[in-house]
Each structure stands twice: as C-alpha cells, then as structure tokens.
Design an enzyme around this catalytic site. Structure first.
Site, PDB file in Angstrom:
ATOM      1  N   ALA A   1      37.482  41.910  39.385  1.00  0.00           N
ATOM      2  CA  ALA A   1      39.104  41.559  38.489  1.00  0.00           C
ATOM      3  C   ALA A   1      39.309  40.088  39.274  1.00  0.00           C
ATOM      4  O   ALA A   1      40.640  39.628  38.985  1.00  0.00           O
ATOM      5  CB  ALA A   1      40.051  42.653  38.626  1.00  0.00           C
TER       6      ALA A   1
ATOM      7  N   ARG B   1      37.022  37.693  35.994  1.00  0.00           N
ATOM      8  CA  ARG B   1      35.789  38.671  36.096  1.00  0.00           C
ATOM      9  C   ARG B   1      36.402  40.247  35.727  1.00  0.00           C
ATOM     10  O   ARG B   1      37.540  40.393  36.002  1.00  0.00           O
ATOM     11  CB  ARG B   1      35.422  38.667  37.718  1.00  0.00           C
ATOM     12  CG  ARG B   1      34.324  39.706  38.041  1.00  0.00           C
ATOM     13  CD  ARG B   1      33.728  39.873  39.340  1.00  0.00           C
ATOM     14  NE  ARG B   1      32.703  40.764  39.326  1.00  0.00           N
ATOM     15  CZ  ARG B   1      32.154  41.547  40.545  1.00  0.00           C
ATOM     16  NH1 ARG B   1      32.981  41.119  41.621  1.00  0.00           N
ATOM     17  NH2 ARG B   1      31.287  42.328  40.467  1.00  0.00           N
ATOM     18  N   HIS B   2      35.364  40.719  35.327  1.00  0.00           N
ATOM     19  CA  HIS B   2      35.631  42.147  34.610  1.00  0.00           C
ATOM     20  C   HIS B   2      36.191  42.915  35.826  1.00  0.00           C
ATOM     21  O   HIS B   2      36.035  42.791  36.993  1.00  0.00           O
ATOM     22  CB  HIS B   2      34.304  42.831  34.179  1.00  0.00           C
ATOM     23  CG  HIS B   2      33.358  42.672  35.113  1.00  0.00           C
ATOM     24  ND1 HIS B   2      33.040  43.599  36.184  1.00  0.00           N
ATOM     25  CD2 HIS B   2      31.996  41.916  35.295  1.00  0.00           C
ATOM     26  CE1 HIS B   2      32.071  43.444  36.811  1.00  0.00           C
ATOM     27  NE2 HIS B   2      31.548  42.378  36.134  1.00  0.00           N
ATOM     28  N   GLY B   3      36.927  43.998  35.480  1.00  0.00           N
ATOM     29  CA  GLY B   3      37.206  44.950  36.413  1.00  0.00           C
ATOM     30  C   GLY B   3      36.319  45.815  36.749  1.00  0.00           C
ATOM     31  O   GLY B   3      34.880  45.572  36.774  1.00  0.00           O
TER      32      GLY B   3
END
Length: 498
Positions: A424, A88-90
């Site tokens: 994240a 997952r994106h930060g």
C-alpha cells in the site's frame, strides 16, 4: 467481469469455505498477536517488500482511518488543484512460486526421522516438529491475489486522503476521478477497494457496496449517483518493465545480472543462517538453500500481514537473521529495480513524463479559468513500479552501491525497500495554486508525499518547490528520455562485411 481496453478480465470466486476450515485449523497452532508482541515487533522492520504499511507508518496504528496531516503540508494562501497518486497494491497472498518453495520446505520437515530434535518451541515440542505439523494452508489459486487486509489497506488510505484533501476528493469531483491500474488482479482489486473507501467517506456509517469481485464498474451500477466507470488498464504505464526490451535482455533474462544476489546467498552471512536453521529444525544443511530460508522468513511475514498471527516460522529467526535476510531482499531490489543498472530507472521515464503531463494540463486549465478536468488521478501498480521511478528521481541513493561483500558497511543504508515500498505504499504529487500576499503574482507550487509524509525535494531538500523549478531540475528526463531510445536493443549485424 471487468472490461479494460481490448480485453475482458474474469475473476473466479475463491473457495471460501475450504479456506475458512484451513484458517481455523491454522489459527489453532498459531498465536494471535498481542499489540506489543516482542518477536513480531523485532522482526517486522526487516520484511522488505513484504512489510505491512502500518509497520512502515506506525502512527496509523491507534486509528488507521484518521487523517495524519504532515505539518509541512501547504495551506493558507495555497489551494490544492490536483493530486496525482501512484499507489502500490495492498497486502497480498504469496505467489504460486513462493508457495511451491514453502511446500518443498514443509516436505523436508515432514521427512524428519522420529526422534529428531532441535530447538524447543514455546509449547515444549521442537520447532521442527511444530512446523512439520503446521497446516500448510496456502494454495496455488492464491498466487499473489489481494487479501481482505489488502482491501482494508486501500479503503483506509482512501478515507485518510479524502479527509486530508477534501476539496479535491469532493463528491462533485467523483465523476472526474481518473483511475489507472495494472492488469494484475491485486492492482485492479486495490483500485476497487479504494473507491469503496471513498464511498464510506461520502456516506458515513453506510457499509460499502457488496458487489461480486468489488469491481468499480459494478460499484457504479449499484450506486448510480456515483458516476465512475471501471478503471483503465494500462500495463505500458504501470508495468513498463515488461515492455522495455533492453531491461528484459540486460536484467530480467540475464543470468549474470543478479550476480551480487547469488554471491550473497553463498556468502558467510547466509551460510551462518543456513547452519543455524538446519540445527534448529534438525534437517540436513545440504537440503536447505538460501531461497528456502528466505521463503520461511517471508512465511512469518505473510502470516502476520494476512491473518494477524505469529506463526511458528517467526520463532526460527532472531533480529540478526532478519537483518541479513532483509539485505538479501534489498540486494535483489537494488540490482533489478533500483540503482544497480541505469536501465532499471530509465525504463520508467514514460510514467514520470505522464505524471508531469497531468500537472501541465491542470496548470493550463487553471490559467485559462477552466475547471481542472481530472482533479484526482490514481494509478495502481507494484513495488516494481515505484522503486524505478524513485530511483529515476534520485531518492534513497547510497554513496556506495549495495554488493554481496559490503553488508556490514551498508547497515545504515538509505535503500531499504521495506521503508520505501511496503504494501500500500504511495507516492503523491500535490499541485497547488498560490497567491502571493505581497504581489498580485500567482504561482504554482508542488509537494511530494511518500507514504503520506512530505518528501524533501531532491534538488533543494526543501518541502515545497515552484513547479517550474521542479520541471527544470528534471529537464533531462522530461525532454530527452524516450522509451524507444532507452529500451530498444541495437540490432547486431552478423553478416560478414566485405
């Protein structure tokens, strides 16, 4: 500018100077966090999908760049062959929708009559007055974009994984690294920041390249010895939910699909919070809503995650409020992305099959004594990418469904989104080639890690499995789940039958 398949992505520079002024002004009214701030440490576990990675993985706090080796990880006679990571994106900014709701709430506070009083803040002023004067520094352009803390999340994750699996993340393998991302800027930028973390791993003490937009293509051109092109954008894989007509019809666009979420908003637990917050801030309770209360709670989490400060919004809530608001968030994730509807998880079949196709190919190449073409596959998506996949695999399923009416019974539920998919968050498949000391037989084994901790396998509760046993357990998904059949909405014939 980033070139993806059939498209160009252009990123405009953020108004850094204006943001800096706003940050200085905002920080003057917020308190910098102490390591053990009691309010933040009390609320942090309940921020759901807005949870900081380090709050879900507190062992990282002393040294976030040091690898944390789970004692259950295989070693000795087993050699890692391939790593497939779904990340997952930060940490990100709020979305434009969340910012609009915050403006609405801020407007209510500014409209308070002079002399209105409520609960006192630490400085002696009422909380309502403190928040009315608190500068609203969030702007529409932010709209869910990655923040610097989010880039740091990714760089540090890259450093830890590269140190944990040095043979797979070797300098020689860099050119064979495969990177796939959602088209959303926060995911593209997360992938780029991860590559910067690898640069730090390969060049200790040398600052990562400073290129506009931190795009991987620019990274490669700035450092030609690192042969890595831009990531491949694949929304059908990373945002499969946008392409599943049955999910869009039955859940996303269905006004009744989130019945339990809406019912909980008007239930006794949320009404208690509404009344309490109205009294605390001295605003009419009829002007508040569950959505506004939730965005106030999330603003506490955003200020914490983005700026590392405890804003006055955190003082509005106590731990009992936080537990209720976490449940409201989890209800939405459960009914829209988790076990609430079968299509939520079945829509992720293509992604699940893609992961096993990579593992199959690596085994085939290894058996034929060929080099594995992609030792590391990195896929950057969303909480909405990970949760359906984990549900498809049978993880974090409670005996009873989460509903608007069983909050107390679900206090110890497994399905807690902040523990599963914080910023994240990552689900990692590690394929091993193992030699049996007693026989000449060679085996392929697999382990899974969630947020860098070994995840017991659903079919055995063991920490490692023969690859063929794992495939056999998920045979139905691998062989029988076809996107066209799962996601197509049957055409209804409305013509009169003779």
């Amino acid at each position: 500018m980033l070139r993806g398949p059939g498209r160009l992505l252009r990123v405009t520079a953020a108004p850094v100077a204006a943001l800096a002024v706003a940050l200085v002004s905002s920080l003057s009214r917020c308190s910098l966090l102490e390591p053990e701030d009691p309010v933040v440490s009390a609320l942090s576990p309940y921020f759901g999908t807005k949870t900081r990675y380090e709050d879900a993985n507190p062992g990282l706090l002393p040294n976030p760049e040091a690898p944390r080796r789970d004692p259950e990880l295989l070693e000795e006679t087993c050699t890692p062959v391939q790593l497939v990571a779904l990340i997952r994106h930060g940490t990100r900014y709020p979305t434009a929708k969340q910012i609009r709701k915050l403006r609405q709430l801020h407007g209510l506070l500014q409209a308070r009559r002079p002399g209105d009083d409520g609960t006192r803040a630490a400085g002696g002023r009422s909380l309502g007055a403190a928040l009315a004067n608190w500068p609203l520094w969030y702007a529409d352009w932010m709209d869910g974009q990655l923040v610097e803390k989010g880039r740091q999340d990714m760089r540090q994750l890259a450093l830890r994984l590269a140190s944990l699996f040095p043979a797979l993340f070797s300098r020689e393998n860099y050119g064979r690294l495969q990177l796939v991302t959602s088209s959303k800027h926060r995911c593209v930028d997360s992938g780029a920041a991860f590559l910067q973390g690898l640069w730090q791993h390969y060049h200790p003490g040398v600052p990562p390249p400073d290129v506009a937009g931190d795009r991987p293509g620019r990274l490669a051109s700035a450092y030609p010895d690192m042969e890595c092109g831009p990531p491949r954008i694949n929304d059908k894989l990373m945002r499969f939910f946008d392409y599943c007509e049955k999910f869009l019809t039955q859940v996303e666009k269905n006004a009744t699909a989130l019945y339990h979420v809406e019912a909980f908003k008007t239930g006794p637990e949320m009404q208690n919070i509404l009344n309490k917050v109205a009294a605390t801030l001295q605003v009419p309770v009829n002007n508040l809503s569950a959505d506004l209360i939730q965005v106030a709670f999330f603003t506490c989490s955003f200020d914490l995650a983005i700026k590392g400060v405890k804003s006055p919004w955190c003082d509005v809530f106590d731990i009992d409020d936080a537990k209720v608001l976490e449940y409201l968030n989890d209800l939405k994730q459960y009914w829209k992305r988790g076990y609430g509807y079968t299509i939520n998880s079945r829509s992720s079949c293509t992604l699940f099959q893609d992961i096993f196709q990579h593992l199959d190919k690596a085994i085939e190449q290894k058996k034929s004594s060929q080099p594995v073409s992609s030792p590391v596959i990195l896929q950057f998506g969303h909480a909405e990418t990970l949760l359906p996949l984990l549900s498809l695999m049978g993880y974090f399923k409670d005996k009873e469904p989460l509903t608007a009416y069983n909050y107390k019974e679900q206090m110890h539920r497994k399905f807690r989104s902040g523990h599963i998919v914080p910023y994240a968050s990552n689900l990692i498949f590690v394929l091993y080639h193992c030699k049996n000391a007693k026989t000449p037989k060679e085996e392929f084994r697999v382990q899974m890690l969630l947020n860098e901790k070994v995840l017991p396998l659903a079919h055995s509760q063991q920490t490692v499995s023969l690859y063929e046993d794992l495939k056999n357990y998920y045979k139905d998904i691998l062989q029988s789940c076809h996107t066209s059949e799962e996601c197509d909405v049957p055409k209804v014939n409305t013509s009169d039958e003779l």
